[in-house]
Design an enzyme around this catalytic site. Structure first.
Site, mmCIF file in Angstrom:
data_model
loop_
_atom_site.group_PDB
_atom_site.id
_atom_site.type_symbol
_atom_site.label_atom_id
_atom_site.label_comp_id
_atom_site.label_asym_id
_atom_site.label_seq_id
_atom_site.Cartn_x
_atom_site.Cartn_y
_atom_site.Cartn_z
ATOM 1 N N HIS A 35 -1.821 6.539 -8.562
ATOM 2 C CA HIS A 35 -1.602 7.683 -7.676
ATOM 3 C C HIS A 35 -0.602 8.678 -8.273
ATOM 4 O O HIS A 35 -0.754 9.893 -8.124
ATOM 5 C CB HIS A 35 -1.095 7.174 -6.325
ATOM 6 C CG HIS A 35 -0.996 8.229 -5.278
ATOM 7 N ND1 HIS A 35 -2.087 8.952 -4.848
ATOM 8 C CD2 HIS A 35 0.059 8.701 -4.564
ATOM 9 C CE1 HIS A 35 -1.708 9.812 -3.916
ATOM 10 N NE2 HIS A 35 -0.414 9.686 -3.735
ATOM 11 N N SER A 37 -1.484 14.469 -3.164
ATOM 12 C CA SER A 37 -1.277 13.444 -2.143
ATOM 13 C C SER A 37 -1.146 14.112 -0.774
ATOM 14 O O SER A 37 -2.012 14.902 -0.387
ATOM 15 C CB SER A 37 -0.043 12.618 -2.507
ATOM 16 O OG SER A 37 0.096 11.497 -1.682
ATOM 17 N N ASP A 41 -6.265 5.567 -9.309
ATOM 18 C CA ASP A 41 -5.535 5.758 -8.053
ATOM 19 C C ASP A 41 -6.173 4.890 -6.980
ATOM 20 O O ASP A 41 -7.291 5.152 -6.548
ATOM 21 C CB ASP A 41 -5.582 7.236 -7.658
ATOM 22 C CG ASP A 41 -4.770 7.552 -6.406
ATOM 23 O OD1 ASP A 41 -4.278 6.620 -5.751
ATOM 24 O OD2 ASP A 41 -4.623 8.750 -6.103
#
Lengths: 375, 375
Positions: free
Chosen positions: B352, B154, B319
Site C-alpha cells: 500500500h 489511499s 497492495d
C-alpha cells in the site's frame, strides 16, 4: 450436538513426569504434568496410536464432551470419532495440552515448586521441540513406541513435522495441515503486535498478574482480535459480515457500527475470560522460533532429511496466514529428499480456520489417507 | 536532501472560517480553521490549481521543507516540485490538513469555544464528505472556482472521488491512487482493533486525556503497529526483514529477536509521540463510513453518475490493503457510466505504501497524465 459418531463422554487424565527436563532455550523444569485425553482403544500391537497436536488456542480436549457440561464438544470433534475421518473404531487417538499451556498442563499458572507461588513470567519459554520432547515422555508412559500418525493443523502441523525430525523412528505418518516450515516476517509482525498488546497492558505486571488475582484482559482481548483477522479470509469476512451495519445506520460514535466489529469484540472478550496471557506470549514465541531449516543454513530439504515418515500435507486456497505456497515449500523439500509425500490444496473460502471445519473435500482427503494407514 | 527540483523553504498558512458548518453526522462546528501550504503560482485564469488530499497520517506539508528544521521534507516531496511529475512550474499546488486533524487545523486538540478547554472526545466525528466541504471553503477563500485536478493516495483518493460527486463542476481531473470505493470487512476489522487499542488504554480517559496533559501512548503505538503491517506487502517484509535475528540468535525472552519487531516498535513509538489519538480514531471512522454506493443500494456506477471529471486510477500489484481489484471496481463503474477514465496497475513490491514512493513507472504515469491536463 449430535451423538451419532461422537466418542461420547470423555474425561481428562494426568501424566506426571517426576524428573527434570532441560529445555531448548536453556531453561529447565524440575518436573511437569501433562493433561491428556484418549479416544478409542490401543490395539495389542500398540500400532494404532495417533497423536493430535493442538494449535495456539487448542487443548487436549479434541473430541467428545464432558458430562454435565453443555457445549463442551472437543475442538476437532468433527474429525475424531467412530466413523469419522480419524476413526476411533480403528485408531487410538491421544490429545494432549502442551507444556506451558493453560488448560491443565504445567504452565505459567501452575505453582513454581521453588516458590510455592504461580510461575507467571518465571515459566521458561518453551519451543515446538520441547513440546515434542514432552509428548514423547507421554508416549513412553502410554507404552506407545511408534505413532501410526502425528496430526495437527497450523502450529499443530509444525509439531507433527518436528516429530519426524526428532524421533524419526517413532512416527510412521505425519499429517501437517494449514502449516508452514517457519513464520514469515508478516506472521512474526502480527505475533509481535499481539505480544505488545499484552506486555503493555498495565494489568500485566511484568507477567505476575495471577499472583495478584488480576488478568490483563485488555491486552488478551486485542491479541485475540488481531489473531482472528488473520484466521479468516478477506472473502469470507466480506461474505459473512460485509459492510452490514448493526443498527441499519451509522452511529457517529465509537459504538459498534459494523457486524464485523461486533464479532471481533465478542471473540476478544470471550478469549480474555478463558486464556492465560503468559501462555499466549510463550506460544507466539514458539511459533516465531520454529524453523527447522535454520540449522541447515535455510536449506529445508537438508533439514528434513532425518525424516522417515510418510507425509500428507494439506493447505487451503484462501489461507493467507499460512498460504498454500508455504505448504508447497514443505512438499517440494520432501520430494527433493525422495520422501513419500501426498499433497492436497483444498478450495475452501474459510481462510486459515478451514482446518477446523468439516469441508467435505478436506475430510474426504483425510479419511482416504487415514484409511490407507496399515496397522 | 536534494535542493534540485525542491519547492524550497515553505511556510504554512491559516484559513479561518468564521461561520458555522453543519456536519454529515449531525454535529456542527461553530467555526473552524484549516492550515494549508501552497507551491507554485496561481495563473491569471485560476485554472492551474491542484489540491492534494492526505491520507491517515499525512498533513498539509506536502512538499518543500521548513527553514531551520532538519528532515522536514513534505510527505510527497518526491512528487511535487519544479520538474517533478506534479510540476510546480506549471501547477499551483495546495496541501491542506483536514478538519479533525492534529497538524494545525481545527481538531480534538483545539480549544472548544464553548468551554475554553480542548475538544478532546467532544470533537464531532467528521466524514470524507465533511473534509471535502471544508476544502471547498478553502478553495473559495483562495479564489479557486475549479481545480485542474484533485489528487490523493489511499484515503486521499477517496476525497478526490468525493470531490467529483459533491462538486462535479469544480474539479476537472480526479487522480485516485491506491484507493477503494469503500472499506472491506477486513479493512474495517483492522481499524476496529486499532481503535480498541486506543479506547481501552487507561490513559485515554474517555478521550479527554489532553486536558489532563496525558497521552494514550500504549494504544496509539499498537494502532500504528497494526497499521504498518497492512501498509507493507508480505513479500517486501520478507525481503527487507525476513527472519533476520537482531542479535544473531534467539533471546528466549520478549526482547527484540527479529528485525521486523524492532521496525514495528520503532514505528509505533515514533508515531505515538507525534499523533493525536482522537484524530486517529475519527479518521478511521471516516474511512469506515466512506461508501458513495451505499445511497444507491450498492450500485457504484449509479453513485458515480454525478461525476463530470476525467479520472486517473492507479493501483499497485502488492497492495493488499486496497488491492488492484478495488481500484478496478472504480474503473469499471466509471466505464459503465461512460466517463473518461485511465487506469494503471503498477508492478511495485512495496504494498500500500507504494503510493508514497518514487517508483519510476508510477511517476511516469502521473507525469504523463498531469502533462496532458490543459490549463
Amino acid at each position: 450436538m449430535s451423538l451419532d459418531h461422537s466418542v461420547g463422554i470423555v474425561a481428562p487424565q494426568r501424566f506426571c513426569h517426576d524428573a527434570p527436563m532441560a529445555l531448548k532455550g536453556g531453561g529447565r523444569l524440575p518436573s511437569f504434568e501433562l493433561v491428556f485425553e484418549t479416544y478409542g482403544t490401543l490395539n495389542a500391537a500398540r500400532s494404532n496410536a495417533v497423536l493430535v497436536c493442538h494449535a495456539l488456542a487448542g487443548s487436549h480436549h479434541v473430541a467428545g464432551f464432558y458430562a454435565d457440561t453443555p457445549n463442551s464438544e472437543g475442538w476437532w470433534d468433527n474429525l475424531v470419532g467412530p466413523g469419522k475421518p480419524l476413526d476411533t473404531r480403528r485408531f487410538f487417538v491421544v490429545g494432549v495440552n502442551n507444556l506451558g499451556g493453560c488448560n491443565g498442563s504445567t504452565g505459567p499458572l501452575s505453582p513454581n515448586p521453588e516458590t510455592g507461588r504461580r510461575y507467571g513470567a518465571d515459566f521458561p519459554l518453551v519451543t515446538v521441540e520441547d513440546w515434542v520432547l514432552a509428548q514423547s515422555r507421554l508416549a513412553d508412559h502410554l507404552g506407545i513406541d511408534t505413532w501410526a500418525a502425528v496430526i495437527g493443523g497450523s502450529l499443530g502441523g509444525m509439531q507433527a513435522i518436528a516429530w519426524s525430525l526428532q524421533f524419526p523412528e517413532r512416527v510412521r505418518h505425519v499429517i501437517a495441515i494449514a502449516s508452514a516450515p517457519n513464520l514469515s516476517a508478516q506472521n512474526i509482525a502480527f505475533n509481535e503486535v499481539a505480544r505488545q498488546a499484552i506486555l503493555s497492558d498495565p494489568d500485566f505486571f511484568g507477567g505476575h498478574y495471577a499472583n495478584r488475582g488480576i488478568v490483563p484482559t485488555r491486552g488478551l482481548r486485542l491479541a485475540r482480535m488481531i489473531g482472528h483477522i488473520t484466521y479468516l479470509s478477506d472473502d469470507q469476512m466480506n461474505e459473512k459480515f460485509g459492510r452490514q451495519l448493526r443498527h441499519g445506520k451509522a452511529s457517529f460514535s465509537y459504538d459498534i457500527d459494523f457486524e464485523i466489529e461486533s464479532y471481533l469484540r465478542h471473540q476478544g472478550d470471550k478469549f480474555a475470560g478463558l486464556f492465560d496471557a503468559n501462555t499466549y506470549l510463550l506460544v507466539t514465541k514458539a511459533l516465531d522460533y520454529f524453523d527447522p531449516a535454520q540449522a541447515c543454513g535455510g536449506d529445508l530439504a537438508a533439514a528434513l532429511s532425518p525424516a522417515r515418515a510418510s507425509f500428507l500435507v494439506v493447505s487451503f486456497t484462501t489461507d493467507w496466514r499460512f498460504s498454500p505456497a508455504r505448504s508447497r515449500e514443505i512438499v517440494f523439500a520432501l520430494m527433493r529428499r525422495r520422501r513419500r509425500v501426498a499433497y492436497a490444496e483444498i478450495d475452501c473460502d474459510a481462510g486459515h480456520d478451514s482446518f477446523l471445519l468439516d469441508d467435505a473435500h478436506y475430510h474426504a482427503v483425510l479419511r482416504a489417507y487415514l484409511e490407507n494407514i496399515e496397522l
